[in-house]
Write a protein that holds these residues in place. Structure first.
Motif, PDB file in Angstrom:
ATOM      1  N   THR A 206      44.685  38.112  37.237  1.00 36.45           N
ATOM      2  CA  THR A 206      44.939  39.614  36.721  1.00 36.45           C
ATOM      3  C   THR A 206      44.656  40.617  38.251  1.00 36.45           C
ATOM      4  N   TYR A 207      43.622  40.407  39.012  1.00 35.93           N
ATOM      5  CA  TYR A 207      42.738  40.899  39.158  1.00 35.93           C
ATOM      6  C   TYR A 207      44.351  41.810  40.763  1.00 35.93           C
ATOM      7  N   PHE A 208      44.601  40.491  41.292  1.00 32.91           N
ATOM      8  CA  PHE A 208      45.812  40.471  42.747  1.00 32.91           C
ATOM      9  C   PHE A 208      46.218  41.517  41.878  1.00 32.91           C
ATOM     10  N   ALA A 209      47.031  40.567  40.945  1.00 32.98           N
ATOM     11  CA  ALA A 209      48.525  41.770  40.540  1.00 32.98           C
ATOM     12  C   ALA A 209      48.995  42.548  39.868  1.00 32.98           C
ATOM     13  N   TYR A 210      47.145  43.600  39.718  1.00 33.55           N
ATOM     14  CA  TYR A 210      46.639  44.455  39.254  1.00 33.55           C
ATOM     15  C   TYR A 210      46.450  45.336  40.404  1.00 33.55           C
ATOM     16  N   VAL A 211      45.831  45.175  41.744  1.00 33.98           N
ATOM     17  CA  VAL A 211      45.164  45.974  42.519  1.00 33.98           C
ATOM     18  C   VAL A 211      47.038  46.021  43.978  1.00 33.98           C
ATOM     19  N   SER A 212      47.549  44.729  43.544  1.00 26.02           N
ATOM     20  CA  SER A 212      48.547  44.619  44.146  1.00 26.02           C
ATOM     21  C   SER A 212      49.770  45.785  43.564  1.00 26.02           C
ATOM     22  N   ASN A 213      49.893  45.923  42.131  1.00 30.50           N
ATOM     23  CA  ASN A 213      50.662  47.328  41.388  1.00 30.50           C
ATOM     24  C   ASN A 213      49.672  48.383  40.530  1.00 30.50           C
ATOM     25  N   GLN A 214      49.106  48.621  41.033  1.00 27.92           N
ATOM     26  CA  GLN A 214      48.436  50.055  40.346  1.00 27.92           C
ATOM     27  C   GLN A 214      48.700  50.423  39.614  1.00 27.92           C
ATOM     28  N   ARG A 215      50.234  51.387  40.097  1.00 29.79           N
ATOM     29  CA  ARG A 215      51.186  52.279  39.715  1.00 29.79           C
ATOM     30  C   ARG A 215      52.015  51.932  38.147  1.00 29.79           C
ATOM     31  N   ASP A 216      52.125  50.332  38.006  1.00 26.93           N
ATOM     32  CA  ASP A 216      52.829  50.121  37.078  1.00 26.93           C
ATOM     33  C   ASP A 216      52.000  49.071  36.025  1.00 26.93           C
ATOM     34  N   ILE A 217      50.596  48.398  36.311  1.00 27.79           N
ATOM     35  CA  ILE A 217      49.804  47.981  35.515  1.00 27.79           C
ATOM     36  C   ILE A 217      48.564  48.786  35.118  1.00 27.79           C
ATOM     37  N   SER A 218      47.750  48.849  34.096  1.00 30.13           N
ATOM     38  CA  SER A 218      46.778  49.380  34.355  1.00 30.13           C
ATOM     39  C   SER A 218      45.325  48.350  34.195  1.00 30.13           C
ATOM     40  N   LEU A 219      44.069  49.147  34.684  1.00 29.10           N
ATOM     41  CA  LEU A 219      43.324  48.083  34.857  1.00 29.10           C
ATOM     42  C   LEU A 219      43.376  47.731  33.403  1.00 29.10           C
ATOM     43  N   ASN A 220      42.953  48.783  32.190  1.00 26.60           N
ATOM     44  CA  ASN A 220      42.858  47.917  30.626  1.00 26.60           C
ATOM     45  C   ASN A 220      44.090  46.733  30.178  1.00 26.60           C
ATOM     46  N   TYR A 221      44.825  47.057  30.626  1.00 25.89           N
ATOM     47  CA  TYR A 221      46.042  45.775  30.307  1.00 25.89           C
ATOM     48  C   TYR A 221      45.405  44.115  31.347  1.00 25.89           C
ATOM     49  N   ALA A 222      44.608  44.678  32.709  1.00 28.13           N
ATOM     50  CA  ALA A 222      44.142  43.138  33.104  1.00 28.13           C
ATOM     51  C   ALA A 222      42.849  43.059  32.527  1.00 28.13           C
ATOM     52  N   LEU A 223      42.431  43.817  32.401  1.00 26.41           N
ATOM     53  CA  LEU A 223      40.852  43.432  31.270  1.00 26.41           C
ATOM     54  C   LEU A 223      40.506  43.183  30.359  1.00 26.41           C
ATOM     55  N   PHE A 224      42.308  43.010  29.834  1.00 23.32           N
ATOM     56  CA  PHE A 224      41.646  42.417  27.806  1.00 23.32           C
ATOM     57  C   PHE A 224      41.362  43.685  27.285  1.00 23.32           C
ATOM     58  N   THR A 225      41.128  44.879  27.635  1.00 20.34           N
ATOM     59  CA  THR A 225      40.628  46.374  26.525  1.00 20.34           C
ATOM     60  C   THR A 225      41.671  47.356  26.286  1.00 20.34           C
ATOM     61  N   SER A 226      42.870  47.006  26.304  1.00 20.87           N
ATOM     62  CA  SER A 226      44.232  47.824  25.941  1.00 20.87           C
ATOM     63  C   SER A 226      44.364  47.838  24.868  1.00 20.87           C
ATOM     64  N   PRO A 227      43.731  48.804  23.666  1.00 21.05           N
ATOM     65  CA  PRO A 227      43.509  48.683  22.459  1.00 21.05           C
ATOM     66  C   PRO A 227      44.811  48.343  21.650  1.00 21.05           C
ATOM     67  N   GLY A 228      46.252  48.615  22.033  1.00 23.58           N
ATOM     68  CA  GLY A 228      47.212  47.893  21.432  1.00 23.58           C
ATOM     69  C   GLY A 228      48.169  47.260  22.345  1.00 23.58           C
ATOM     70  N   THR A 229      49.454  47.033  22.051  1.00 22.16           N
ATOM     71  CA  THR A 229      50.390  46.650  22.470  1.00 22.16           C
ATOM     72  C   THR A 229      50.875  47.448  23.971  1.00 22.16           C
ATOM     73  N   VAL A 230      50.822  46.889  24.645  1.00 24.44           N
ATOM     74  CA  VAL A 230      51.479  47.509  26.202  1.00 24.44           C
ATOM     75  C   VAL A 230      52.520  47.304  26.152  1.00 24.44           C
ATOM     76  N   VAL A 231      53.077  45.461  26.409  1.00 18.08           N
ATOM     77  CA  VAL A 231      54.633  45.536  26.882  1.00 18.08           C
ATOM     78  C   VAL A 231      54.873  44.780  25.673  1.00 18.08           C
ATOM     79  N   THR A 232      56.240  44.864  24.829  1.00 21.98           N
ATOM     80  CA  THR A 232      56.876  43.552  23.934  1.00 21.98           C
ATOM     81  C   THR A 232      58.293  43.492  25.137  1.00 21.98           C
ATOM     82  N   ASP A 233      58.397  41.805  25.113  1.00 18.83           N
ATOM     83  CA  ASP A 233      59.614  41.440  25.610  1.00 18.83           C
ATOM     84  C   ASP A 233      61.009  41.855  24.810  1.00 18.83           C
TER      85      ASP A 233
END
Length: 347
Positions: A206-233
């Protein structure tokens, strides 16, 4: 100790519950967290000391990138299960129509140490354009045949390790598929894995995905620290609170589209650097490893409750590793064997 009821229906139900509980327990035990043991450093402990460090920290699985005899010998009787790589440069020699090279490799590096070995990894992150690509599948077959001739074909699984660049349309996860340029390479490999009930090994960062697309991917989403749902498929209404699950599920989706919906995914590498790049800090890396270890037994939205066997990268910082600065800063321990992020609960 509970006593089963005299009522036959209740007795049967209780028995089924016990069987299910035991099966579930075995499943979670098998899907453990391991650590990759890289050796590209000039200041690392001896192989025997490294195996002792694994044991003393409750690390019960190791990935070894080449068949180092001192490590293989030190692992005997340790209870540590091994994912053993055939290095990329060795793959073509094992792919020959003459199977003797594969037999010699298995006889030398596998048979004497078979009780410790769980997987043979034929190549790491080989891409369709790489010179070794045409050798991967025949080498896998030759290695499997050699295992079978040594009565190890049912005990040791043969696979290869890919990176997630071979997956496209990974957002949303259910749209994931192997890209067109790689499908001719991956399709026969996936058929081999499905036929032989072997998992696909995938390096998930997730690190490389995050650093290559910080506009669309939040650090919390990459680190398992998001408080709730970020993406619903939108295709299946599965909710994602972390990027790791989304990346793994995109691989499951790709496997299903490739005709192998029952092929398991083992995460053969994942990690976060502590230095050398954007968001590469000790705090972020420690957060990632702790949260990942706590999370993987839960499974993913596409495979809830199905624990994900996962190997953390890596045991030590490797000061001789080439590439970006981050590549030399993935260690969980210092070369002096001190934990970089406090005591992680690997078990």
């Amino acid at each position: 100790m509970a006593v089963l009821s005299n009522n036959p229906h209740k007795a049967i139900a209780a028995t089924l519950f016990i069987v299910a509980f035991v099966s579930l327990s075995l499943h979670f035990t098998d899907a453990q967290v391991g650590v990759c043991y890289g050796m590209l450093g000039d200041n690392l402990p001896t192989e025997k000391d490294v195996v002792h460090l694994y044991k003393s920290n409750g690390i019960r699985a190791m990935r070894l990138y080449s068949p180092n005899l001192a490590t293989l010998q030190a692992l005997q009787g340790s209870g540590i299960k091994l994912m053993l790589d055939v290095p990329n440069e060795t793959v073509p020699s094992l792919a020959s129509s003459d199977p003797s090279s594969a037999m010699q490799w298995v006889t030398t590096y596998v048979v004497p140490f078979a009780s410790s070995i769980k997987y043979i990894v034929v190549g790491n992150e080989i891409h369709p354009s790489d010179k070794q690509a045409s050798s991967v599948l025949p080498a896998m077959q030759n290695v499997l045949n050699a295992l079978k001739q040594n009565k190890l074909g049912d005990l040791i699984k043969v696979s290869t390790s890919i990176d997630t660049t071979l997956i496209v349309n990974s957002y949303p996860p259910s749209d994931g598929q192997f890209n067109d340029t790689s499908s001719s390479y991956t399709a026969p490999i996936i058929k081999f894995l499905s036929t032989n009930k072997s998992p696909l090994l995938v390096n998930v960062y997730t690190y490389f995905a995050y650093v290559s697309n910080q506009r669309d991917i939040s650090l919390n989403y990459a680190l398992f620290t998001s408080p709730g749902t970020v993406v619903t498929d939108p295709n299946n209404n599965k909710n994602y609170k972390n990027l790791f699950d989304a990346m793994v599920d995109s691989v499951y989706a790709a496997l299903a589209k490739a005709g192998a919906p029952n092929t398991a995914v083992v995460v053969s590498e994942t990690g976060w650097p502590s230095d050398g790049g954007d968001a590469a800090t000790v705090n972020n890396a420690g957060t990632y490893y702790r949260n990942l270890i706590n999370h993987v037994e839960q499974g993913t939205p596409l495979r809830p409750g199905q624990a994900i066997e996962t190997y953390l990268f890596a045991m030590f910082d490797e000061d001789k590793k080439i590439g970006a600065n981050t590549e030399r800063n993935f260690g969980l321990f210092t070369p002096t064997k001190h934990p970089k992020y406090g005591q992680l609960n690997f078990s």
